[in-house]
Design a protein around this motif. Structure first.
Motif, PDB file in Angstrom:
ATOM      1  N   UNK A 209     -11.858   4.621   4.699  1.00  0.00           N
ATOM      2  CA  UNK A 209     -11.584   5.880   4.003  1.00  0.00           C
ATOM      3  C   UNK A 209     -12.861   6.391   3.358  1.00  0.00           C
ATOM      4  N   UNK A 210     -13.082   7.715   3.340  1.00  0.00           N
ATOM      5  CA  UNK A 210     -14.204   8.252   2.561  1.00  0.00           C
ATOM      6  C   UNK A 210     -14.097   7.856   1.089  1.00  0.00           C
ATOM      7  N   UNK A 211     -12.880   7.993   0.538  1.00  0.00           N
ATOM      8  CA  UNK A 211     -12.545   7.511  -0.801  1.00  0.00           C
ATOM      9  C   UNK A 211     -11.236   6.754  -0.691  1.00  0.00           C
ATOM     10  N   UNK A 212     -11.240   5.447  -0.855  1.00  0.00           N
ATOM     11  CA  UNK A 212     -10.009   4.671  -0.678  1.00  0.00           C
ATOM     12  C   UNK A 212      -8.914   5.140  -1.636  1.00  0.00           C
ATOM     13  N   UNK A 213      -7.695   5.315  -1.149  1.00  0.00           N
ATOM     14  CA  UNK A 213      -6.597   5.719  -2.031  1.00  0.00           C
ATOM     15  C   UNK A 213      -6.217   4.600  -2.986  1.00  0.00           C
ATOM     16  N   UNK A 214      -5.784   4.980  -4.160  1.00  0.00           N
ATOM     17  CA  UNK A 214      -5.292   4.007  -5.138  1.00  0.00           C
ATOM     18  C   UNK A 214      -3.816   3.735  -4.898  1.00  0.00           C
ATOM     19  N   UNK A 215      -3.347   2.596  -5.383  1.00  0.00           N
ATOM     20  CA  UNK A 215      -1.925   2.298  -5.351  1.00  0.00           C
ATOM     21  C   UNK A 215      -1.466   1.389  -4.234  1.00  0.00           C
ATOM     22  N   UNK A 216      -2.376   1.006  -3.318  1.00  0.00           N
ATOM     23  CA  UNK A 216      -1.954   0.157  -2.199  1.00  0.00           C
ATOM     24  C   UNK A 216      -1.417  -1.184  -2.696  1.00  0.00           C
ATOM     25  N   UNK A 217      -2.088  -1.775  -3.687  1.00  0.00           N
ATOM     26  CA  UNK A 217      -1.612  -3.047  -4.228  1.00  0.00           C
ATOM     27  C   UNK A 217      -0.264  -2.924  -4.910  1.00  0.00           C
ATOM     28  N   UNK A 218      -0.007  -1.776  -5.553  1.00  0.00           N
ATOM     29  CA  UNK A 218       1.279  -1.553  -6.206  1.00  0.00           C
ATOM     30  C   UNK A 218       2.398  -1.477  -5.170  1.00  0.00           C
TER      31      UNK A 218
END
Length: 281
Positions: A209-218
């Motif tokens: 990703x250009x900027x990795x999305x947050x929340x994958x661990x959640x």
């Protein structure tokens, strides 16, 4: 089945409860979200507004559920980002009350405190209450490799080291440890699940990703708890959770989003389009 979830919440995007509630609902669970913070968006965007909820507020919310006689019907407790150290006390109080009412209730603690790159990003005192009280009280713990290394003081650079560190962490109380974000070479990443009797890994291709999305661990922690509560054994639960998350991340990358494409990829929650099997390690 019912799950009480202590996590952050955002008005825009998908992190914390805003990432966990919908996947659990899609799996058929009723979720009681107790928001530890309420932000406009994830701070990773560079600016945000909102605030942290006090422990008294959280205790009042749980107290209201208790007054309705609901805690005895709670099957799982999920905890993530705390916001303040005293929030940990509120989580532990609720978990204790639920377990007294339903000893079979499963407690999954995601010890959110930091990651590779930024290091620790939570308030002082939170790593300590996680290490000393929440992790020992939990049945399942889901640290990333940075958090596992911080909790144990051991290196976590590969799968064998992750298994060793996870077993060390289990000595404090949890029966299961799932370690995320483990690079395995050749553009692959792994999640490892460890118990006293076995260890398994689920490997997937790395999605850039250009900027990795947050929340994958959640999302992963929520799905893992959901599959465990549905009666799946740990390797199968991990496989299903990772496979669904991979599908969500692939859709997010396809659509060029900064936030997880959670709604657009919701069919991946119920039935992943690509399945990654667990391997014994």
């Amino acid at each position: 089945m019912q799950i009480l979830s202590f996590q952050s919440a955002v008005a825009y995007g998908h992190v914390g409860n805003s990432a966990a509630v919908f996947p659990l609902q899609r799996l058929g669970f009723d979720v009681w979200p107790v928001d530890t913070v309420q932000f406009s968006n994830h701070p990773g965007h560079g600016r945000w507004s909102g605030g942290v909820m006090g422990a008294d507020h959280l205790n009042d919310v749980v107290g209201g559920l208790e007054d309705l006689g609901l805690l005895k019907s709670c099957d799982g407790i999920l905890s993530g980002y705390l916001g303040r150290p005293k929030t940990g006390d509120a989580v532990l109080r609720a978990a204790s009350e639920i377990r007294m009412a339903n000893p079979k209730a499963l407690f999954l603690c995601d010890p959110v405190m930091g990651d590779d790159g930024p290091g620790l990003y939570v308030k002082p005192g939170i790593p300590e209450i996680l290490a000393e009280r929440l992790v020992p009280a939990a049945d399942v713990v889901t640290p990333n490799r940075f958090e596992l290394a911080h909790l144990t003081g051991l290196p976590v650079g590969n799968l064998p080291e992750a298994v060793t560190a996870a077993r060390h962490l289990m000595e404090s109380g949890p029966a299961m440890v799932v370690v995320t974000s483990l690079p395995t070479g050749e553009n692959m990443v792994a999640c490892a699940a460890v118990t006293k009797d076995g260890a398994w890994a689920v490997r997937t291709p790395t999605i850039a990703f250009p900027t990795p999305p947050n929340g994958a661990g959640d999302v992963l922690s929520a799905l893992l708890l959901g599959h465990l509560l549905r009666g799946e054994d740990l390797p199968e639960a991990l496989s299903m959770a990772v496979s669904s998350l991979y599908g969500i991340l692939a859709k997010t990358r396809e659509q060029g989003r900064r936030e997880l494409a959670l709604i657009a990829a919701q069919d991946e929650i119920a039935l992943p389009s690509r399945f990654f099997a667990p391997l014994s390690i």
